[in-house]
Design a protein around this motif. Sequence first.
Motif, mmCIF file in Angstrom:
data_model
loop_
_atom_site.group_PDB
_atom_site.id
_atom_site.type_symbol
_atom_site.label_atom_id
_atom_site.label_comp_id
_atom_site.label_asym_id
_atom_site.label_seq_id
_atom_site.Cartn_x
_atom_site.Cartn_y
_atom_site.Cartn_z
ATOM 1 N N ARG A 136 -15.125 49.893 -23.638
ATOM 2 C CA ARG A 136 -14.279 50.911 -23.004
ATOM 3 C C ARG A 136 -13.173 50.318 -22.130
ATOM 4 N N ASP A 137 -13.049 49.008 -22.092
ATOM 5 C CA ASP A 137 -11.971 48.350 -21.348
ATOM 6 C C ASP A 137 -11.993 48.699 -19.862
ATOM 7 N N ASP A 138 -13.197 48.720 -19.284
ATOM 8 C CA ASP A 138 -13.286 48.955 -17.845
ATOM 9 C C ASP A 138 -14.537 48.302 -17.274
ATOM 10 N N VAL A 139 -14.673 48.419 -15.959
ATOM 11 C CA VAL A 139 -15.808 47.856 -15.233
ATOM 12 C C VAL A 139 -16.487 48.969 -14.451
ATOM 13 N N THR A 140 -17.797 49.085 -14.593
ATOM 14 C CA THR A 140 -18.574 50.023 -13.786
ATOM 15 C C THR A 140 -19.051 49.314 -12.518
ATOM 16 N N VAL A 141 -18.842 49.971 -11.375
ATOM 17 C CA VAL A 141 -19.273 49.430 -10.086
ATOM 18 C C VAL A 141 -20.557 50.144 -9.670
ATOM 19 N N ILE A 142 -21.607 49.376 -9.400
ATOM 20 C CA ILE A 142 -22.907 49.927 -9.014
ATOM 21 C C ILE A 142 -23.191 49.586 -7.558
ATOM 22 N N ASP A 143 -23.587 50.576 -6.773
ATOM 23 C CA ASP A 143 -24.039 50.349 -5.407
ATOM 24 C C ASP A 143 -25.406 49.666 -5.472
ATOM 25 N N THR A 144 -25.524 48.473 -4.902
ATOM 26 C CA THR A 144 -26.767 47.726 -5.038
ATOM 27 C C THR A 144 -27.884 48.239 -4.122
ATOM 28 N N THR A 145 -27.555 49.107 -3.177
ATOM 29 C CA THR A 145 -28.586 49.702 -2.329
ATOM 30 C C THR A 145 -29.252 50.887 -3.009
ATOM 31 N N THR A 146 -28.440 51.723 -3.654
ATOM 32 C CA THR A 146 -28.961 52.941 -4.275
ATOM 33 C C THR A 146 -29.133 52.823 -5.784
ATOM 34 N N ASN A 147 -28.601 51.743 -6.376
ATOM 35 C CA ASN A 147 -28.625 51.559 -7.833
ATOM 36 C C ASN A 147 -27.985 52.737 -8.569
ATOM 37 N N THR A 148 -26.828 53.146 -8.065
ATOM 38 C CA THR A 148 -26.090 54.228 -8.709
ATOM 39 C C THR A 148 -24.645 53.785 -8.956
ATOM 40 N N PRO A 149 -24.047 54.260 -10.066
ATOM 41 C CA PRO A 149 -22.638 53.960 -10.311
ATOM 42 C C PRO A 149 -21.755 54.716 -9.325
ATOM 43 N N VAL A 150 -20.759 54.027 -8.764
ATOM 44 C CA VAL A 150 -19.907 54.673 -7.762
ATOM 45 C C VAL A 150 -18.432 54.671 -8.151
ATOM 46 N N LYS A 151 -18.053 53.860 -9.139
ATOM 47 C CA LYS A 151 -16.651 53.818 -9.524
ATOM 48 C C LYS A 151 -16.492 53.138 -10.877
ATOM 49 N N THR A 152 -15.378 53.476 -11.556
ATOM 50 C CA THR A 152 -14.991 52.792 -12.783
ATOM 51 C C THR A 152 -13.587 52.237 -12.595
ATOM 52 N N ILE A 153 -13.412 50.944 -12.904
ATOM 53 C CA ILE A 153 -12.130 50.269 -12.706
ATOM 54 C C ILE A 153 -11.568 49.828 -14.056
ATOM 55 N N PRO A 154 -10.393 50.318 -14.459
ATOM 56 C CA PRO A 154 -9.783 49.859 -15.722
ATOM 57 C C PRO A 154 -9.392 48.386 -15.625
ATOM 58 N N VAL A 155 -9.634 47.639 -16.710
ATOM 59 C CA VAL A 155 -9.221 46.238 -16.770
ATOM 60 C C VAL A 155 -8.503 46.001 -18.103
ATOM 61 N N GLY A 156 -8.578 44.798 -18.664
ATOM 62 C CA GLY A 156 -7.912 44.506 -19.927
ATOM 63 C C GLY A 156 -8.755 44.856 -21.136
ATOM 64 N N ARG A 157 -8.293 44.427 -22.307
ATOM 65 C CA ARG A 157 -8.972 44.774 -23.564
ATOM 66 C C ARG A 157 -10.247 43.956 -23.746
ATOM 67 N N PHE A 158 -11.306 44.660 -24.092
ATOM 68 C CA PHE A 158 -12.605 44.068 -24.385
ATOM 69 C C PHE A 158 -13.081 43.128 -23.264
ATOM 70 N N PRO A 159 -13.317 43.668 -22.067
ATOM 71 C CA PRO A 159 -13.805 42.826 -20.980
ATOM 72 C C PRO A 159 -15.159 42.211 -21.316
ATOM 73 N N HIS A 160 -15.276 40.916 -21.081
ATOM 74 C CA HIS A 160 -16.447 40.165 -21.555
ATOM 75 C C HIS A 160 -17.377 39.763 -20.411
ATOM 76 N N SER A 161 -16.933 38.825 -19.592
ATOM 77 C CA SER A 161 -17.768 38.296 -18.516
ATOM 78 C C SER A 161 -17.103 38.496 -17.164
ATOM 79 N N ALA A 162 -17.876 38.290 -16.106
ATOM 80 C CA ALA A 162 -17.348 38.479 -14.756
ATOM 81 C C ALA A 162 -18.022 37.512 -13.796
ATOM 82 N N VAL A 163 -17.305 37.191 -12.721
ATOM 83 C CA VAL A 163 -17.867 36.352 -11.667
ATOM 84 C C VAL A 163 -17.277 36.796 -10.336
ATOM 85 N N ALA A 164 -18.085 36.714 -9.289
ATOM 86 C CA ALA A 164 -17.629 37.073 -7.939
ATOM 87 C C ALA A 164 -17.317 35.817 -7.148
ATOM 88 N N SER A 165 -16.336 35.909 -6.267
ATOM 89 C CA SER A 165 -16.032 34.798 -5.366
ATOM 90 C C SER A 165 -17.189 34.622 -4.386
#
Length: 307
Positions: free
Chosen positions: A111-140
């Motif tokens: 779907r070319d986006d990222v789902t953001v999950i609240d780690t305290t409640t384990n619920t989705p809180v936002k969807t962020i559009p990114v590029g085509r076919f997002p594959h992997s991710a890493v946090a700073s």
Amino acid sequence: MLAVVAGTGFDASPRWPTRIQVFVANSGSDNVTVYDTRLGKVTATLGVGDYPTGVGAHPAGHRVYVTNESSNTVSVIDTRTLAVVATVPVGPNPFGVAATPTHAYITNFGRDDVTVIDTTTNTPVKTIPVGRFPHSAVASPDGSRVYVTNHGGDSVTVIDTGTQTTVGTIPVGVFPAGIAISHDGKRLYVANTGGDTVTVIHTDDNHPTNTTKVGDAPLGVSVTPSGRVHVANTGSNTVTILGPTGKPIDVVKVQRMPEGSAAAPDDSFVYITNTGSDTVSVIDAKTGEPAKPFPVGDAPEGVAVTS
């Protein structure tokens, strides 16, 4: 020409008393293998969703998040009880995971986006559009940024975790897949599957500094605390070891179709999932010497390490 090191090598388990747990997503058997390095054995096999692929650990180490690509969910594992404590609905074909202290970021390949999950409640809180076919991710390391590889866009999207918005796009190589960040947060390493290369990016200006040739079809990439970069080359059954600037150091022969790569936080070993042989290869993080691999489930892909 770099030498290729092969063989089963030494036994890794008795050397390090610190308890390190390795979590491996087995896409062919719909479960997660948990391996305890202090005990030197598998301690649990946990059923999750359909076709688990990606694995990411919470910075505190008490949770692991597993993407279930065919059931469009994320399984949340408590690393102390070794139990699945939540199943979170996300977008289509979730793959990559990056976690900060407050949120988990899930790449939805379909779907070319990222789902953001609240780690305290384990619920989705936002969807962020990114590029085509997002594959992997890493946090700073400080949790202020998340970087997402866009497999179909030959780019990396930068997300500001404070505003939950995209703040930049970085061009990289062909079909970027795995991504890792140095422990000081200054460098990103992107495995470009289509070009058999790794792109090194400086995070201060999001500028690619150089591109290094590695093995065939690189997928997973990880960075040790001492700065060594380990790249799993699924097409050549090897792991390329790079220095912090991207200079090749060594090539290690592993088993069939290496895909995932994860480094232990104590700088002891690096773990490589071999999708074609249902094993995990173990490599000494300081010397590059291979240790004895251990068996897991069917078609292992993602891997994460906690302590």
